[in-house]
Every structure is written in structure tokens, then in C-alpha cells.
Design a protein around this motif. Sequence first.
Motif, PDB file in Angstrom:
ATOM      1  N   MET A  68      24.235  43.230  41.276  1.00  0.00           N
ATOM      2  CA  MET A  68      25.731  43.236  41.341  1.00  0.00           C
ATOM      3  C   MET A  68      26.316  44.201  41.835  1.00  0.00           C
ATOM      4  SD  MET A  68      25.019  42.533  37.190  1.00  0.00           S
ATOM      5  CE  MET A  68      23.770  41.596  36.511  1.00  0.00           C
ATOM      6  N   ASP A  69      27.472  43.947  42.554  1.00  0.00           N
ATOM      7  CA  ASP A  69      28.282  44.918  42.994  1.00  0.00           C
ATOM      8  C   ASP A  69      29.639  44.970  42.370  1.00  0.00           C
ATOM      9  OD1 ASP A  69      29.774  46.621  44.597  1.00  0.00           O
ATOM     10  OD2 ASP A  69      28.804  46.215  46.690  1.00  0.00           O
ATOM     11  N   PHE A  70      30.271  45.888  41.673  1.00  0.00           N
ATOM     12  CA  PHE A  70      31.508  45.725  41.246  1.00  0.00           C
ATOM     13  C   PHE A  70      32.560  46.704  41.750  1.00  0.00           C
ATOM     14  CE2 PHE A  70      28.214  45.439  37.715  1.00  0.00           C
ATOM     15  CZ  PHE A  70      28.495  44.184  37.497  1.00  0.00           C
ATOM     16  N   SER A  71      32.152  47.009  42.940  1.00  0.00           N
ATOM     17  CA  SER A  71      33.151  47.765  43.924  1.00  0.00           C
ATOM     18  C   SER A  71      34.536  47.454  43.757  1.00  0.00           C
ATOM     19  CB  SER A  71      32.837  47.906  45.428  1.00  0.00           C
ATOM     20  OG  SER A  71      31.373  48.270  45.516  1.00  0.00           O
ATOM     21  N   GLN A  72      35.501  48.397  43.603  1.00  0.00           N
ATOM     22  CA  GLN A  72      36.844  48.119  43.256  1.00  0.00           C
ATOM     23  C   GLN A  72      37.402  47.224  44.593  1.00  0.00           C
ATOM     24  OE1 GLN A  72      38.127  49.265  40.411  1.00  0.00           O
ATOM     25  NE2 GLN A  72      40.017  47.971  41.022  1.00  0.00           N
ATOM     26  N   GLU A  73      36.910  47.413  45.618  1.00  0.00           N
ATOM     27  CA  GLU A  73      37.188  46.623  46.739  1.00  0.00           C
ATOM     28  C   GLU A  73      37.008  45.191  46.782  1.00  0.00           C
ATOM     29  OE1 GLU A  73      34.461  47.874  49.972  1.00  0.00           O
ATOM     30  OE2 GLU A  73      35.039  46.011  51.155  1.00  0.00           O
ATOM     31  N   HIS A  74      35.828  44.982  46.084  1.00  0.00           N
ATOM     32  CA  HIS A  74      35.598  43.503  45.758  1.00  0.00           C
ATOM     33  C   HIS A  74      36.356  42.972  44.653  1.00  0.00           C
ATOM     34  CE1 HIS A  74      32.223  43.708  48.668  1.00  0.00           C
ATOM     35  NE2 HIS A  74      31.320  44.466  47.636  1.00  0.00           N
ATOM     36  N   MET A  75      36.404  43.742  43.470  1.00  0.00           N
ATOM     37  CA  MET A  75      37.115  43.388  42.552  1.00  0.00           C
ATOM     38  C   MET A  75      38.847  42.885  42.778  1.00  0.00           C
ATOM     39  SD  MET A  75      34.928  43.543  40.038  1.00  0.00           S
ATOM     40  CE  MET A  75      35.831  43.152  38.595  1.00  0.00           C
ATOM     41  N   ASP A  76      39.254  44.030  43.675  1.00  0.00           N
ATOM     42  CA  ASP A  76      40.678  43.561  44.110  1.00  0.00           C
ATOM     43  C   ASP A  76      40.732  42.488  45.025  1.00  0.00           C
ATOM     44  OD1 ASP A  76      41.439  45.719  42.587  1.00  0.00           O
ATOM     45  OD2 ASP A  76      41.411  47.221  44.577  1.00  0.00           O
ATOM     46  N   LYS A  77      39.704  42.124  45.756  1.00  0.00           N
ATOM     47  CA  LYS A  77      39.908  41.187  46.749  1.00  0.00           C
ATOM     48  C   LYS A  77      39.526  39.702  46.099  1.00  0.00           C
ATOM     49  CE  LYS A  77      37.956  39.791  51.115  1.00  0.00           C
ATOM     50  NZ  LYS A  77      36.574  40.065  51.401  1.00  0.00           N
ATOM     51  N   LEU A  78      38.511  39.610  45.435  1.00  0.00           N
ATOM     52  CA  LEU A  78      37.938  38.486  44.752  1.00  0.00           C
ATOM     53  C   LEU A  78      38.381  38.393  43.284  1.00  0.00           C
ATOM     54  CD1 LEU A  78      34.169  39.024  45.937  1.00  0.00           C
ATOM     55  CD2 LEU A  78      35.951  37.722  47.180  1.00  0.00           C
ATOM     56  N   GLY A  79      38.733  39.593  42.733  1.00  0.00           N
ATOM     57  CA  GLY A  79      38.933  39.434  41.199  1.00  0.00           C
ATOM     58  C   GLY A  79      37.616  39.230  40.434  1.00  0.00           C
ATOM     59  N   HIS A  80      36.519  39.577  41.033  1.00  0.00           N
ATOM     60  CA  HIS A  80      35.298  39.631  40.477  1.00  0.00           C
ATOM     61  C   HIS A  80      34.440  40.383  41.354  1.00  0.00           C
ATOM     62  CE1 HIS A  80      33.765  36.468  42.969  1.00  0.00           C
ATOM     63  NE2 HIS A  80      35.051  35.817  42.697  1.00  0.00           N
ATOM     64  N   GLY A  81      32.993  40.830  41.019  1.00  0.00           N
ATOM     65  CA  GLY A  81      32.166  41.517  41.647  1.00  0.00           C
ATOM     66  C   GLY A  81      31.543  40.574  42.881  1.00  0.00           C
TER      67      GLY A  81
END
Length: 359
Positions: A184-197
Motif C-alpha cells: 500500500m502506498d498512501f503518499s499525499q500525491e496519490h491521496m490528493d489525486k485519487l482520493g485513496h492510496g
Amino acid sequence: MVVVTEKEEMERRAYARVGLLGNPSDVYGGRAVSFAVAGLWATVRLRPSDQLLVQPHPRHDLVAFPSLHALVERLDGGGYYGGVRLLLAICRIFHNHCKQNGIALEDKNFTLSYDTNIPRQAGLSGSSAIVCAALSCLLDFYGVRDKIRVEVRPNLILNAEKELGIVAGLQDRVAQVYGGLVYMDFSQEHMDKLGHGVYTPLDVDLLPPLYLIYAENPSDSGKVHSSVRQRWLDGDEFIISSMKEVAQLAYDGHNALLQKNYSELARLMNKNFDLRRKMFGDDALGELNIKMVEVARSIGAASKFTGSGGAVVAMCPDGDAQAELLKTACQEAGFVVEQIEVAPSALTKEELASLSSHQ
Ligand SMILES: Nc1ncnc2c1ncn2[C@@H]1O[C@H](COP(=O)(O)OP(=O)(O)O)[C@@H](O)[C@H]1O
Ligand SMILES: O=C(O)[C@H]1O[C@H](OP(=O)(O)O)[C@H](O)[C@@H](O)[C@@H]1O
Ligand SMILES: [Mg+2]
């Protein structure tokens, strides 16, 4: 996992999870490698009813005691709460999510009850197993499983616990929604772009034999986390850089697993616990929890917490003879020790097929 599918009544199950690497950086936009454990699960039952009822569990939501002493002992060990508040919270989060996303819910009521064989508050994510199984019931009762994407479900489960003031991250919820082994990758970049990891299921056969060690020793994960969380929010350099290091361990460990490089995996597991110990301090981690790690290490096994405390995952880089030594050492110290069996994927074929198209 779908256990019983009858027209009127249903039961859904979610498994305990082991954080193999990277926890607790999941609470801080990090990474994790975690898996679901067969043999330890929570079940939630839902049956249609005229009134909406959330039933207290006869053992976990105690309000009757044989004595004042028993009441105090229970509160000292397990705290004030059981699972009822978790069920209430996921109902609320589910309802609000549906409302905000234009998902229509039929006007009908139900009775929810739960049971669990996951050791209570032992860092095996017994809390989110209850929430995850309840969400699964709600998805099916209202027929909206296809309207709430798999990747989004861990957010709802986490939000139910956040709603209760429990400090936690997404790793438990991902392992429980997906089942099996997941990077699992919870990087902010993914969270901001996808809304999830970004969640990548891995082949469970990549894992070496692993052992679970635990003791009757409940600890409250929310309490354990709160001061480190505050330091992180305050910009504490040590906490911020250590969390980055912990996240890196999951990245390196996922590569080590792909190469079946188990001596490297052992090194990373040990490093993971050592960093947790420096950040949280021995008082917060608890003497017995630290002892479990140390007993495993005394025979050369790698060891770390599965979650915030209460249970330990161990690996024996020298193989079967060392595993025998581990069992003896744990038994002598009074700890339960058992080889771990990973629970298989919890997703249907359709749900698995739906995953890649969103990442
Ligand atoms: N076995 C259980 N039965 C009922 N409720 C539980 C159980 N385990 C946890 N809870 C509920 O979840 C809350 C958070 O528990 P937590 O410390 O996260 O435990 P865990 O490590 O098992 O996830 C508890 O305060 C309690 O309300
Ligand atoms: O500290 C951890 O490793 C985890 O703590 C919680 O899990 P629990 O099983 O309740 O101890 C939290 O929910 C996780 O997100 C953390 O990684
Ligand atoms: Mg928990």
C-alpha cells in the motif's frame, strides 16, 4: 468475505490483519505491507426488522458485572467501550457517504449484531474488522456494492473510527477489504489525486513462514497513537523523518519480498520496530509488548508489532529449527505463539477486475 447469502438475513466476515512492514507510517501518508489472517475474524449479522436496532455483544459490551472489582478490572484492561459504537459510526458514515454521492438507499430497517474471535485490542485490528464486516452487510442489504468502489471502502471504515476520535491509518482497512497480502502506498500525491492510496495485491506465496505471538494484554491503539500524532502535527523533525524511514522500509520490503530475499526482510522488520520504539518510547509501548519482541529476538528471530501493540509478528531467517526455538521461548514466557495462515483475497472476480481501471 461473503459467508451466508440468504434472502432475509446475512452474515459478513472480516479478518484480523498483520502489519508486516511500514506501520504506523500509514497514519502519516507512508507505505505498508500488510495481510489478513485466516482463523481470526469478526462477523456481523444483519436481518431486516421493523425498527433499526444495534445489538450490544453479551461479552464485549458489558454493563453487568459480578462485582465492583470485576467492573474495575474490565475497565482497566479493555476500557469503557465495545463494538456498539463502531457499528453506530459505520451506519452514520455509510448513510452520509451515500447521501453525498447521490446513492439512493431504500427506506427499510435492520438489526445488526456482531461477534469476534480476534483478541481484543491486541494490535490485530479487531476494531476495523467489526467495522469492515458491518460495511459489507450494509453494501449488500441496500444493494449498493457496485456503487462504492473497493478502493474507497477503507476510507469509510477509517472515517467511522476517526468519528470516534480513534487515531488510526488506512492499512488495517485495506488489508481487511482486500484480504490476502497487499502493498500500500498512501503518499499525499496519490491521496490528493485519487482520493485513496495505491493498493497492490501481492501473491501470498512470496511470504516466508511467519509467526504470531500475543498475550492477554489489551492496549488502546487510539491512546498509544495520540502523543506521536500530536508531535507530528507540531512539526517534530524527529517524528517526521522517522516516519519517512518507516515508510521506506515498506517500499524496500516489498521489493525484498518480490525477490524472496528473507534475510533482508528480517533486517527491515527489526528496523521497523526499533524506529517505533524510538518514536513512541517504552512507556507508551508497554513492558509486556516489548518483552514479546525481545523473547523472539533472543533466539535470533526478527520481530515487530503487528499493529500498535498487543501482538508481534516474527520471522525465523534460519528456518524450521529456529522456529522450534521460537515456540519454546514464547511458551516459556507465557505467550501464545502460532504459525500464521494468510486469509485469501476477500474480493469477488468483478471487484478484482474493477481495481486496475482506477489507478
Ligand atoms: N474485540 C472487540 N470487541 C468489541 N469492541 C472492540 C473490540 N476490539 C476493539 N473494540 C472497539 O474498538 C476500539 C478501538 O480498539 P483498538 O484499540 O483499535 O483495538 P484493535 O487493536 O483490536 O483494533 C475499542 O475502544 C472498542 O470500542
Ligand atoms: O500502530 C500501528 O501499527 C497501527 O495501529 C492501529 O492498529 P491497531 O490494530 O488498532 O493497533 C491503526 O489502526 C493502524 O493504522 C496503525 O498502523
Ligand atoms: Mg484498531
